[in-house]
Every structure is written in structure tokens, then in C-alpha cells.
Motif scaffolding. Structure first.
Motif, PDB file in Angstrom:
ATOM      1  N   ILE A 122       0.823  -1.209   0.000  1.00 46.37           N
ATOM      2  CA  ILE A 122       0.000   0.000   0.000  1.00 46.37           C
ATOM      3  C   ILE A 122       0.859   1.262   0.000  1.00 46.37           C
ATOM      4  O   ILE A 122       0.594   2.218  -0.746  1.00 46.37           O
ATOM      5  N   VAL A 123       1.891   1.312   0.830  1.00 48.16           N
ATOM      6  CA  VAL A 123       2.681   2.543   0.974  1.00 48.16           C
ATOM      7  C   VAL A 123       3.889   2.584   0.053  1.00 48.16           C
ATOM      8  O   VAL A 123       4.666   3.544   0.097  1.00 48.16           O
ATOM      9  N   SER A 124       4.076   1.577  -0.801  1.00 49.48           N
ATOM     10  CA  SER A 124       5.296   1.521  -1.611  1.00 49.48           C
ATOM     11  C   SER A 124       5.323   2.466  -2.804  1.00 49.48           C
ATOM     12  O   SER A 124       6.400   2.957  -3.171  1.00 49.48           O
ATOM     13  N   PRO A 125       4.183   2.778  -3.479  1.00 46.19           N
ATOM     14  CA  PRO A 125       4.305   3.584  -4.699  1.00 46.19           C
ATOM     15  C   PRO A 125       4.277   5.088  -4.435  1.00 46.19           C
ATOM     16  O   PRO A 125       3.317   5.601  -3.841  1.00 46.19           O
ATOM     17  N   PRO A 126       5.297   5.826  -4.853  1.00 50.17           N
ATOM     18  CA  PRO A 126       5.188   7.294  -4.816  1.00 50.17           C
ATOM     19  C   PRO A 126       4.037   7.768  -5.679  1.00 50.17           C
ATOM     20  O   PRO A 126       3.657   7.113  -6.647  1.00 50.17           O
ATOM     21  N   ASP A 156       2.406   2.492  -9.961  1.00 42.66           N
ATOM     22  CA  ASP A 156       1.102   2.126  -9.412  1.00 42.66           C
ATOM     23  C   ASP A 156       0.707   0.711  -9.828  1.00 42.66           C
ATOM     24  O   ASP A 156       0.080  -0.016  -9.048  1.00 42.66           O
ATOM     25  N   ALA A 157       1.058   0.333 -11.054  1.00 38.47           N
ATOM     26  CA  ALA A 157       0.739  -1.025 -11.510  1.00 38.47           C
ATOM     27  C   ALA A 157       1.466  -2.056 -10.664  1.00 38.47           C
ATOM     28  O   ALA A 157       0.879  -3.054 -10.219  1.00 38.47           O
ATOM     29  N   PHE A 163      -0.187  -5.661  -4.144  1.00 41.60           N
ATOM     30  CA  PHE A 163      -1.224  -5.557  -3.114  1.00 41.60           C
ATOM     31  C   PHE A 163      -2.268  -6.656  -3.275  1.00 41.60           C
ATOM     32  O   PHE A 163      -2.691  -7.277  -2.287  1.00 41.60           O
ATOM     33  N   SER A 164      -2.696  -6.907  -4.510  1.00 40.68           N
ATOM     34  CA  SER A 164      -3.702  -7.962  -4.731  1.00 40.68           C
ATOM     35  C   SER A 164      -3.152  -9.330  -4.368  1.00 40.68           C
ATOM     36  O   SER A 164      -3.878 -10.168  -3.807  1.00 40.68           O
ATOM     37  N   PHE A 165      -1.869  -9.577  -4.644  1.00 43.93           N
ATOM     38  CA  PHE A 165      -1.261 -10.851  -4.256  1.00 43.93           C
ATOM     39  C   PHE A 165      -1.212 -10.998  -2.733  1.00 43.93           C
ATOM     40  O   PHE A 165      -1.523 -12.062  -2.179  1.00 43.93           O
ATOM     41  N   ALA A 166      -0.802  -9.927  -2.046  1.00 44.51           N
ATOM     42  CA  ALA A 166      -0.720  -9.968  -0.584  1.00 44.51           C
ATOM     43  C   ALA A 166      -2.099 -10.131   0.038  1.00 44.51           C
ATOM     44  O   ALA A 166      -2.273 -10.882   1.019  1.00 44.51           O
ATOM     45  N   LEU A 167      -3.097  -9.470  -0.517  1.00 49.64           N
ATOM     46  CA  LEU A 167      -4.465  -9.590  -0.007  1.00 49.64           C
ATOM     47  C   LEU A 167      -4.973 -11.013  -0.189  1.00 49.64           C
ATOM     48  O   LEU A 167      -5.624 -11.575   0.711  1.00 49.64           O
ATOM     49  N   VAL A 359      -3.439   6.786  -4.487  1.00 46.42           N
ATOM     50  CA  VAL A 359      -3.451   5.353  -4.783  1.00 46.42           C
ATOM     51  C   VAL A 359      -3.234   4.550  -3.505  1.00 46.42           C
ATOM     52  O   VAL A 359      -3.905   3.535  -3.275  1.00 46.42           O
ATOM     53  N   SER A 360      -2.324   5.001  -2.661  1.00 47.59           N
ATOM     54  CA  SER A 360      -2.104   4.313  -1.388  1.00 47.59           C
ATOM     55  C   SER A 360      -3.363   4.348  -0.528  1.00 47.59           C
ATOM     56  O   SER A 360      -3.754   3.339   0.073  1.00 47.59           O
ATOM     57  N   LEU A 361      -4.009   5.507  -0.458  1.00 47.42           N
ATOM     58  CA  LEU A 361      -5.214   5.623   0.356  1.00 47.42           C
ATOM     59  C   LEU A 361      -6.336   4.759  -0.198  1.00 47.42           C
ATOM     60  O   LEU A 361      -7.039   4.074   0.556  1.00 47.42           O
TER      61      LEU A 361
END
Length: 555
Positions: A122-126, A156-157, A163-167, A359-361
Motif C-alpha cells: 500500500i505505501v510503496s508507490p510514490p 502504481d501497476a 497488493f492484490s497478491f498480498a491480499l 493510490v495508497s489511500l
């Protein structure tokens, strides 16, 4: 809320955005910072309804036009030439940050591994909006800007797929790195092909439409047509949307008509400005809801987690960027022959510009409340940490960014580069006028009306003489600027005369509007010509007085 209240809130939000944007300009502050603070301040006003940010609105409504507009404004040649640093940042740095954050919060905060990777992704992409919105006003070397723009298009991609993999790992309790890598490759390659197809199809449909209004409407539809299908099918949609924008950027100059381009500049500028401003205000409005979510828990653990993650995302970017900049030069002799390794100032700024955003939010808000028959572990903590990272990077890093640029001296390097580019631009303009004059000679020999040829030759000879003096660095004369100032005064005089005729009833409303449109177009042409011919040091100041263009290519 009832419908009248919804309408009143929308109008109030529009007024807030306008007021905050004007305040930022008057106070000479970065508008994303002012918009975020304005949204947060309104969110804590007692009695006002809460405004939850639906993640589908953020990901499927706000994000596509931002990404597509960035793709259209991005130089395809620059993207291709800087593909190595862009991928190292957008893929390598995002995955590295995800892993580092996961390790920190697992051991220091006690989050399970799968949940820790959810937070890391979540917090990785600037952010794709905030840095460029601030850097537009700063004179930086072009390659640095291209690397940051390219990173913001792709990262973002990487983050959303991770994120989808981790979820999925939280839900299923299992994870396969090999399977995830294959899925990531398949998603990226398929979205590239889909984005190319959408870009090609929409450009040709617009060409066949042959109607500027319909073409602009199709341009506004394009980012959603590129983003929604892959996103709904389990991909990110980001790669397809960016690819479509890059395709239009490279091929649109041949297929988009001038009338469409003129309308597209103004409409797209308003759309992107409004979406970007709305993004920051809505992010600020979430502050109260995020704080309320942790009201029943102790604050020690959330604050410690937020502080650790903020420090980690900033430090990890420095740890990644410097080796990613210099190690390839150390390992590749061909790369050393082709280009010189940059000095430390450029990678320092690349490391510093790690602002997080919507995007993170949106990703954090999309976390489900339940996993099976149990609550999602530490969902409120993840939301709180995400908002803290966004606020800290945007206010802390973003607020000091202009000072850092000045301290590094990159503005001077960017100005020198801009002056070289301006000389090349003026030389190209002179060559273009020479081609016009040669074309007039051919037209005269082919029997074109002598009066018309003579009038056009005088006009273009004057243009060439004025530009030639502006391009001559041995003189301080600037006939283009002097002529533009006089032309603007004359336009105002003619406006007053026409307005007097209309007031006296000697002009119909239709005639007055037609003449007024001619005046508006003429004034925009004069201001644009003055900005184009101005020296690099004055170019931004001149363009700010007229219409500000955010892209060199109409979408």
C-alpha cells in the motif's frame, strides 16, 4: 444525506478547491499541500457530514484521467531512452520498499507476514500527482523529470498487483512467489497490448468522426476504456491506461486535427486540474474518519507503527536509488561509453521525491472488513499508518522540496539545459520560416496571386527578422516581446471600440460574440508567441500571464 444536501456539498467542495488553489498561488505555496490541509481542516469541523472516499471512485474515476494525461504529456522518446532507470524505480524500488516495510512492521509491530506485505504494498508507490504538480514550477534537468514522470506512470501497476497478491495471501493463507511472478508478467504484457489497441482504435475513430466536440468527448472516454476492463478482470488497469496515453502522445500529432487540439488543450487542462485538486481535498477529508477508527484503541502502537513506516519508506528509497544509479555504470562498459554517471545531486533528489498519495489511500480503503468469519487483522491500523505516510511525505518532503532543489543547485543545471533547448527551438523555428519562404517562392512561380504572395512574404520576413534578433545572444533586444506588448495594447483598444459600438446598438449580439472570439484567439496567440520566443529564464513567468499549458500534446 438527501439529494439537496448532496448538491450543496458538491458546490461547497468546488468552492473550497477554487479558494484553496487561489490561496496557494497567492501565498506561493505548492497547491497539493494547501488542498490537503484545507480538506483535513474541513473534515474536523463539528457537525459536518463525513465524506468517506469510496476506493472504486479513487481507482476507477480519479486515477484513469491522471494516468492517461501523464502518458499523453510524457515524451515517448524520453520514456524509451530512460527505460532502465524508470523500471528500476517503478518495479525494483516498489518491490524493495514493500519487502522492507513488511519486515519492519512484522518484527517491530507484530503484524502477520501476509498483513505486513499488504501494508508494504500500500505505501510503496510514490504518488503520480503530487511531485509533478510541485516540480512543474521548478527548473530541473530534463532527464531527471523524465525519470520521475516515467516512474509515476508505472509504479502504481507494480504496487496494485503486489497488493492484490498480498491480499489474496491473507484470505487464502498461502503464497507462491513463482506463481505471482508469472501472473505479474502476464498482466503487464496483456495490458500493454490492450492499451495499444485502445490507443490505436480511439485515435482512428476520432479521425473518422471529423467533429472536434465528438473527438474531445472520445478523448475523455479513452482513459476509462483503457483502465476499466483490465482492472475489472483482475489486473491493475494502470499499464493499459499509460500505454494508451503514450500511443496517443506519439501518434496523435499526425491524426488529431488542429481544431480538436485547440479545444482539447483547454478542456483537458480543466479536467486534469479539477481531478488532481479533488484528489488532494478528498484525501484530506479522510483524516477525521481515520482518527475515529482508532479512537477505542491505545495510541502507542499505531503511532510507533506510523513513525517506523515513515522512516522506512524514506530511508529505503535512498538505499535503493544510489546503487541503482551507479552499479549499472560500474558493471557495464557499454553504458559507461554511452553516458556519464550523474553526480550525487540527481540521485539524491530522486530519493527525496517519494511523496505518497491517493493510490495508497484507495488501496487501504479497499481492504475488506471481514476475512471469512473474522475481522481483517489490523485494518484500522493499516488505514492510520497509510494516512500518516501520505501526510508526512506530502507535507514534510513536499514542503521542503523547493528548498532542497535550490540547495542542490539543480535549478542552475536545469536553466542551462533549458537555455540550450531554447536555442535549438529558435533555430528550428527559423528553419520552419525559411521553408515557408521557399514555399512562397514556389507558389509565385506557379502563378499564385502576386498581391497575396507579397503580403505573406512581408509577414514571414518580419517574423524571421524578429525571431532572428531574439535568437542572437549578442544583443539584449527582444522585438518579439516588444511587439507582443504593443499588440496586446492594440487588441484592448479595438475591444473598447467594438464594445462601444455594441453598447450604442450598432452591433448585434451574434456579431459581438463572433468578434469577441476573434479577439480572444488573437490575444491567446500573442501571449503564446511571446512565451515561445522568450529566453528560458523568463519563459515560465511569461507563460503564467497567459494560458498555462500542461502538455505539449492534446489528448
Amino acid at each position: 444525506m438527501e439529494n439537496p444536501q448532496n448538491l450543496a456539498f458538491v458546490l461547497a467542495l468546488a468552492c473550497l478547491i477554487a479558494a484553496a488553489s487561489v490561496a496557494a498561488k497567492r501565498l506561493q505555496l505548492a497547491s497539493p499541500i494547501v488542498l490537503l490541509l484545507a480538506g483535513a481542516a474541513v473534515g474536523f469541523v463539528p457537525g459536518l457530514p463525513r465524506v468517506p472516499l469510496d476506493p472504486d471512485v479513487a481507482l476507477m474515476i480519479l486515477l484513469p484521467p491522471i494516468l492517461y494525461g501523464s502518458g499523453v504529456g510524457m515524451s515517448w522518446r524520453g520514456f524509451r531512452a530512460n527505460l532502465r532507470p524508470i523500471l528500476l524505480l517503478a518495479v525494483g524500488c516498489v518491490l524493495f520498499t514493500t519487502t522492507a516495510v513488511a519486515v519492519v512492521v512484522h518484527y517491530a509491530v507484530g503484524l502477520p507476514w501476509a498483513v505486513a506485505f499488504v501494508l508494504g504494498a500500500i505505501v510503496s508507490p510514490p504518488d503520480a500527482v503530487a511531485p509533478m504538480a510541485m516540480l512543474r514550477a521548478l527548473r530541473l534537468p530534463r532527464r531527471l523529470i523524465l525519470a520521475l514522470e516515467g516512474e509515476s506512470l508505472v509504479n502504481d501497476a507494480t504496487a496494485l498487483v503486489t497488493f492484490s497478491f498480498a491480499l489474496a495471501a491473507v484470505v487464502s493463507g498461502s503464497f507462491s512467489a513463482a506463481t505471482a511472478a508469472l501472473q505479474f508478467t502476464a498482466i503487464a504484457s496483456s495490458e500493454i497490448l490492450f492499451g495499444l489497441a485502445i490507443g490505436w482504435a480511439t485515435l482512428w475513430v476520432r479521425r473518422l468522426a471529423d467533429d472536434p466536440r465528438a473527438e474531445v468527448l472520445l478523448a475523455l472516454v479513452t482513459p476509462f476504456a483503457a483502465f476499466w476492463p483490465p482492472h475489472l478482470l483482475g489486473g491493475s488497469g494502470v499499464v493499459a491506461c499509460v500505454t494508451a496515453g503514450l500511443w496517443v502522445s506519439w501518434n496523435g500529432r499526425h491524426l488529431i486535427r488542429p481544431a480538436t487540439r485547440l479545444q482539447g488543450y483547454f478542456i483537458w487542462d480543466l479536467v486534469t486540474w479539477g481531478v488532481e485538486a479533488l484528489t488532494f481535498v478528498l484525501t484530506g477529508l479522510q483524516a477525521h474518519s481515520v482518527v475515529e477508527g482508532l479512537a477505542g484503541e491505545g495510541w502507542q502502537r499505531p503511532l510507533m507503527a506510523a513513525a517506523l513506516v515513515c522512516v522506512t519508506v524514506i530511508a529505503v528509497r535512498f538505499v535503493w536509488v544510489f546503487p541503482a544509479t551507479y552499479v549499472p555504470h560500474m558493471l557495464s562498459r557499454a553504458l559507461r561509453r554511452r553516458e556519464q554517471a550523474p553526480n550525487w545531486r540527481s540521485p539524491f533528489l530522486l530519493s527525496f521525491v517519494g511523496l505518497r498519495g491517493v493510490v495508497s489511500l484507495a488501496a487501504a480503503l479497499s481492504i475488506p472488513f471481514m476475512v471469512g468469519d473474522r475481522a481483517f487483522p489490523d485494518r484500522d491500523l493499516i488505514l492510520f499508518v497509510t494516512f500518516c505516510v501520505i501526510a508526512f511525505t506530502l507535507l514534510g518532503l513536499g514542503g521542503t522540496l523547493p528548498g532542497v532543489v535550490r540547495g542542490l543547485g539543480l535549478g542552475r543545471d536545469g536553466l542551462a539545459e533549458a537555455e540550450d533547448n531554447k536555442r535549438a527551438e529558435l533555430a528550428a523555428r527559423l528553419a520552419g520560416i525559411d521553408a515557408v519562404l521557399a514555399g512562397l517562392d514556389r507558389a509565385a512561380s506557379e502563378g499564385a496571386p502576386k498581391t497575396s504572395v507579397a503580403a505573406l512574404r512581408r509577414r514571414h520576413n518580419d517574423r524571421r527578422r524578429h525571431l532572428g534578433v531574439s535568437a542572437d545572444e549578442r544583443t539584449d533586444e527582444d522585438p518579439v516581446a516588444d511587439t507582443s506588448i504593443l499588440e496586446l495594447k492594440l487588441v484592448d483598444i479595438e475591444r473598447e471600440a467594438i464594445d462601444g459600438a455594441y453598447t450604442e446598438g450598432r452591433l448585434t449580439d451574434e456579431a459581438r460574440r463572433r468578434i469577441e472570439r476573434e479577439f480572444d484567439l488573437e490575444e491567446a496567440r500573442i501571449r503564446h508567441a511571446a512565451a515561445s520566443a522568450a529566453p528560458a529564464v523568463d519563459e515560465l513567468a511569461v507563460s503564467d500571464e497567459g494560458e498555462k499549458e500542461t502538455s505539449t500534446q492534446s489528448p
